[in-house]
Design a protein around this motif. Structure first.
Motif, PDB file in Angstrom:
ATOM      1  N   GLY A   1       0.753  -1.300   0.106  1.00  0.00           N
ATOM      2  CA  GLY A   1       0.139   0.146  -0.132  1.00  0.00           C
ATOM      3  C   GLY A   1       0.570   1.432  -0.068  1.00  0.00           C
ATOM      4  O   GLY A   1       0.342   2.416   0.095  1.00  0.00           O
ATOM      5  N   ASN A   2       2.059   1.044  -0.060  1.00  0.00           N
ATOM      6  CA  ASN A   2       3.077   2.436  -0.116  1.00  0.00           C
ATOM      7  C   ASN A   2       2.910   3.133  -1.708  1.00  0.00           C
ATOM      8  O   ASN A   2       2.244   2.428  -2.437  1.00  0.00           O
ATOM      9  CB  ASN A   2       4.440   2.130   0.003  1.00  0.00           C
ATOM     10  CG  ASN A   2       5.097   0.670  -0.876  1.00  0.00           C
ATOM     11  OD1 ASN A   2       4.420   0.534  -1.847  1.00  0.00           O
ATOM     12  ND2 ASN A   2       5.960   0.271  -0.349  1.00  0.00           N
ATOM     13  N   GLU A   3       3.395   4.065  -1.878  1.00  0.00           N
ATOM     14  CA  GLU A   3       3.406   4.879  -3.092  1.00  0.00           C
ATOM     15  C   GLU A   3       4.291   4.479  -4.144  1.00  0.00           C
ATOM     16  O   GLU A   3       4.848   5.443  -4.794  1.00  0.00           O
ATOM     17  CB  GLU A   3       3.155   6.328  -2.755  1.00  0.00           C
ATOM     18  CG  GLU A   3       1.852   6.621  -1.944  1.00  0.00           C
ATOM     19  CD  GLU A   3       1.817   7.982  -1.748  1.00  0.00           C
ATOM     20  OE1 GLU A   3       2.309   8.761  -2.233  1.00  0.00           O
ATOM     21  OE2 GLU A   3       0.775   8.329  -0.830  1.00  0.00           O
ATOM     22  N   LEU A   4       4.695   3.302  -4.064  1.00  0.00           N
ATOM     23  CA  LEU A   4       6.005   3.301  -4.716  1.00  0.00           C
ATOM     24  C   LEU A   4       5.402   2.642  -6.335  1.00  0.00           C
ATOM     25  O   LEU A   4       4.414   2.037  -6.318  1.00  0.00           O
ATOM     26  CB  LEU A   4       6.604   1.866  -4.447  1.00  0.00           C
ATOM     27  CG  LEU A   4       7.447   1.892  -3.148  1.00  0.00           C
ATOM     28  CD1 LEU A   4       8.249   0.601  -2.632  1.00  0.00           C
ATOM     29  CD2 LEU A   4       8.609   3.228  -3.394  1.00  0.00           C
ATOM     30  N   THR A   5       6.205   2.961  -7.446  1.00  0.00           N
ATOM     31  CA  THR A   5       5.477   2.386  -8.720  1.00  0.00           C
ATOM     32  C   THR A   5       6.080   0.958  -8.718  1.00  0.00           C
ATOM     33  O   THR A   5       6.707   0.306  -7.972  1.00  0.00           O
ATOM     34  CB  THR A   5       6.469   3.194  -9.561  1.00  0.00           C
ATOM     35  OG1 THR A   5       7.750   3.004  -9.588  1.00  0.00           O
ATOM     36  CG2 THR A   5       6.203   4.700  -9.699  1.00  0.00           C
TER      37      THR A   5
ATOM     38  N   CYS B   1       9.172  -1.331  -7.141  1.00  0.00           N
ATOM     39  CA  CYS B   1       8.861  -2.622  -6.346  1.00  0.00           C
ATOM     40  C   CYS B   1       9.552  -3.760  -7.044  1.00  0.00           C
ATOM     41  O   CYS B   1      10.217  -4.622  -6.320  1.00  0.00           O
ATOM     42  CB  CYS B   1       7.346  -2.948  -6.313  1.00  0.00           C
ATOM     43  SG  CYS B   1       6.094  -1.789  -5.422  1.00  0.00           S
TER      44      CYS B   1
END
Length: 172
Positions: A82-86, A90
């Motif tokens: 749920g983090n905002e990594l693309t 990831c």
């Protein structure tokens, strides 16, 4: 008596070190082949199953052997946090964290990282092309790894025993 036990331990340790190095040469082609299978399965899921990328990665990871399965599971875990990594971040993070547990080299890692930069940002046909390109690169690396295995596997087995025998001779 103590010298004899010490000599036996040195011979055993040297032999095991040689066999461990030889097993890394034997494991590398097998692991590259597993990554190729993973990419083929991913291509099938994306191209013919019309499966979304995170779900396709999860399905592929469920049917693969280690270490390819752990790499894909790592990607799926990073996506699910749920983090905002693309997706690319990831993918790279999962590969770099899982890589030390493999017998593969930097060439395979860079091919996978390049693939991750293109997955998820284009249409299905373009993703399939990039998957095929990565599979071709891995096939070339697998051939090189087989050559290295044939060349160096026996050498490391013998070298471990011979160096241990040399140490024993020098000590005694």
């Amino acid at each position: 008596m103590v010298k004899l036990i010490g000599a036996a331990l040195i011979l055993f340790a040297g032999t095991m070190i040689g066999f461990m190095q030889a097993s890394r040469f034997a494991a590398r082609p097998r692991q590259i082949r597993q990554l190729g299978y993973a990419l083929q399965r991913l291509e099938t899921e994306i191209g013919f199953g019309f499966t979304p990328l995170p779900e396709a990665i999860a399905r592929c990871a469920a049917h693969l052997a280690e270490p390819a399965a752990s790499i894909l599971r790592g990607v799926n875990e990073k996506l699910g946090e749920g983090n905002e990594l693309t997706f690319r971040e990831c993918w790279e993070s999962a590969i770099t964290s899982s890589w030390p547990g493999t017998a593969m080299k930097a060439a395979e890692q860079s091919a996978l990282i390049r693939l991750g930069a293109t997955l998820g940002i284009s249409d299905r046909d373009d993703q399939m092309k990039h998957l095929r390109l990565a599979m071709q690169q891995l096939k070339a690396e697998e051939d090189a790894a087989r050559d290295d295995q044939a060349r160096y596997e026996k050498m490391w087995k013998s070298l471990g025993v011979l160096i241990a025998a040399l140490v024993v001779i020098l000590i005694v």
